[in-house]
Design a protein around this motif. Structure first.
Motif, PDB file in Angstrom:
ATOM      1  N   GLN A 136      18.210 -94.074  72.410  1.00 20.41           N
ATOM      2  CA  GLN A 136      17.987 -92.844  71.467  1.00 20.41           C
ATOM      3  C   GLN A 136      17.450 -91.733  71.894  1.00 20.41           C
ATOM      4  OE1 GLN A 136      17.682 -96.212  70.932  1.00 20.41           O
ATOM      5  NE2 GLN A 136      18.753 -96.513  68.965  1.00 20.41           N
ATOM      6  N   SER A 139      19.796 -89.270  70.478  1.00 22.27           N
ATOM      7  CA  SER A 139      20.070 -88.951  69.265  1.00 22.27           C
ATOM      8  C   SER A 139      18.838 -88.703  68.389  1.00 22.27           C
ATOM      9  CB  SER A 139      20.454 -90.188  68.391  1.00 22.27           C
ATOM     10  OG  SER A 139      19.681 -91.743  68.779  1.00 22.27           O
ATOM     11  N   THR A 208      32.707 -89.521  70.052  1.00 25.99           N
ATOM     12  CA  THR A 208      32.769 -88.304  69.331  1.00 25.99           C
ATOM     13  C   THR A 208      34.105 -87.595  69.283  1.00 25.99           C
ATOM     14  OG1 THR A 208      31.715 -86.881  70.917  1.00 25.99           O
ATOM     15  CG2 THR A 208      30.263 -87.710  69.425  1.00 25.99           C
ATOM     16  N   GLU A 275      27.938 -95.879  66.446  1.00 26.74           N
ATOM     17  CA  GLU A 275      27.269 -95.650  65.618  1.00 26.74           C
ATOM     18  C   GLU A 275      26.532 -94.404  64.989  1.00 26.74           C
ATOM     19  OE1 GLU A 275      23.978 -98.560  66.216  1.00 26.74           O
ATOM     20  OE2 GLU A 275      25.400-100.302  66.029  1.00 26.74           O
ATOM     21  N   GLU A 276      26.222 -93.698  66.142  1.00 22.87           N
ATOM     22  CA  GLU A 276      25.480 -92.227  65.804  1.00 22.87           C
ATOM     23  C   GLU A 276      26.671 -91.231  65.543  1.00 22.87           C
ATOM     24  OE1 GLU A 276      22.486 -91.706  65.641  1.00 22.87           O
ATOM     25  OE2 GLU A 276      21.815 -93.829  66.215  1.00 22.87           O
ATOM     26  N   ALA A 278      29.577 -91.986  64.311  1.00 25.42           N
ATOM     27  CA  ALA A 278      30.054 -92.120  62.623  1.00 25.42           C
ATOM     28  C   ALA A 278      28.770 -91.685  61.728  1.00 25.42           C
ATOM     29  CB  ALA A 278      30.037 -93.754  62.430  1.00 25.42           C
ATOM     30  N   ALA A 279      27.590 -91.747  62.036  1.00 27.14           N
ATOM     31  CA  ALA A 279      26.665 -91.106  61.207  1.00 27.14           C
ATOM     32  C   ALA A 279      26.435 -89.555  61.345  1.00 27.14           C
ATOM     33  CB  ALA A 279      25.141 -91.761  61.733  1.00 27.14           C
ATOM     34  N   GLY A 280      27.088 -88.931  62.186  1.00 24.41           N
ATOM     35  CA  GLY A 280      27.137 -87.385  62.076  1.00 24.41           C
ATOM     36  C   GLY A 280      25.864 -86.766  62.894  1.00 24.41           C
ATOM     37  N   THR A 281      25.426 -87.575  63.667  1.00 23.38           N
ATOM     38  CA  THR A 281      24.098 -87.252  64.419  1.00 23.38           C
ATOM     39  C   THR A 281      24.405 -86.033  65.522  1.00 23.38           C
ATOM     40  OG1 THR A 281      23.390 -89.535  64.370  1.00 23.38           O
ATOM     41  CG2 THR A 281      22.312 -87.839  66.014  1.00 23.38           C
TER      42      THR A 281
END
Length: 284
Positions: A136, A139, A208, A275-276, A278-281
């Motif tokens: 993290q 992120s 990404t 995951e990040e 896909a979440a648009g981080t």
């Protein structure tokens, strides 16, 4: 020690203080404890439960009436003054009748071990959770801007690190807070494989669909970069030096800590990156 364990409140009855309750791991621990029905106090500088590592007058009131505490020292257990601060926290925790403590520590940090010993002096049933670098950090930490800009600079060279997912660490902390059998243990947590910084940003690039590259810099260069962002010189030099020490290769190994405690494999960095993304981080 046995008596302390016997006195520890059962999870459904316990009140747990989470220091740094809005931080990377504290927030996750708060969420998990609340989902279990545990009474949680989320300590922070400006929250309902005031807790500030720079103001020890806030520690006693935050601890009062609690049964256990998750201790996440800010900025790091290897920081100057951390040992005495944690020792004082342990003394206050003992005065307030805290029975169980779980301490977040750094993997491969000799200074952090001194802080662990200082907290152990409290006499409470202590579990130490030592984590490797968090996935993290890319992120929720200082490297997010670099990822978005397409260039991550860091003094890591070609050293590999077993990146641990903060969710895995939080799950282990909650187990140590709510289950018996963890007192006196040190859980050393890593991810399932070693990745260099170049390999990490390659995973992010793949997730990404755009190029992100790693730029190795020296410790001195990184300290100068931190100062350009407004960090005081002494703090910047200490932090850059800490990163350089931790990434000298002595932590380039994995452990089975997550699996031993949780009965499952730790999350992989590639899953984190997907995951990040896909979440648009990181935008897009």
């Amino acid at each position: 020690m046995t008596e302390n364990i016997k006195q520890a409140a059962q999870p459904e009855q316990a009140t747990v203080l989470v220091t740094s309750g809005t931080g990377k791991t504290g927030r996750r621990v708060v969420e998990r404890l609340a989902a279990l029905g545990t009474t949680v106090r989320s300590g922070s500088r400006k929250g309902e439960v005031r807790f500030d590592w720079e103001d020890d007058s806030t520690w006693g009131p935050a601890l009062r009436g609690a049964d256990a505490a998750y201790v996440a020292y800010y900025p790091d257990l290897a920081a100057p003054g951390a040992v005495e601060a944690v020792r004082t926290f342990g003394r206050i925790a003992k005065e307030e009748g805290i029975h169980r403590l779980v301490l977040l520590s750094g993997r491969g940090e000799p200074e952090a071990v001194l802080a662990e010993e200082a907290l152990r002096e409290s006499g409470a049933a202590l579990t130490v959770v030592r984590g490797s670098f968090f996935a993290q950090n890319f992120s929720e930490g200082a490297m997010v801007e670099g990822v978005i800009a397409g260039e991550v600079a860091f003094p890591a060279g070609e050293t590999a690190e077993p990146w641990v997912h903060a969710d895995d660490l939080a799950d282990v902390v909650v187990a140590a807070l709510t289950e018996d059998g963890h007192a006196g243990l040190v859980h050393e947590l890593t991810g399932p494989r070693l990745l260099t910084f170049a390999e990490v940003v390659a995973e992010i690039s793949k997730a990404t669909g755009r190029e992100v590259r790693y730029v190795p810099v020296s410790v001195a260069e990184y300290a100068a970069m931190l100062q350009e962002y407004g960090m005081p010189g002494a703090v910047a030099e200490w932090l850059a030096g800490l990163f350089g020490t931790l990434l000298d290769g002595h932590n380039a190994s994995t452990t089975d800590g997550v699996e031993r405690v949780l009965g499952r494999a730790p999350k992989d960095f590639a899953d984190f990156a997907r995951e990040e993304a896909a979440a648009g981080t990181w935008g897009g």
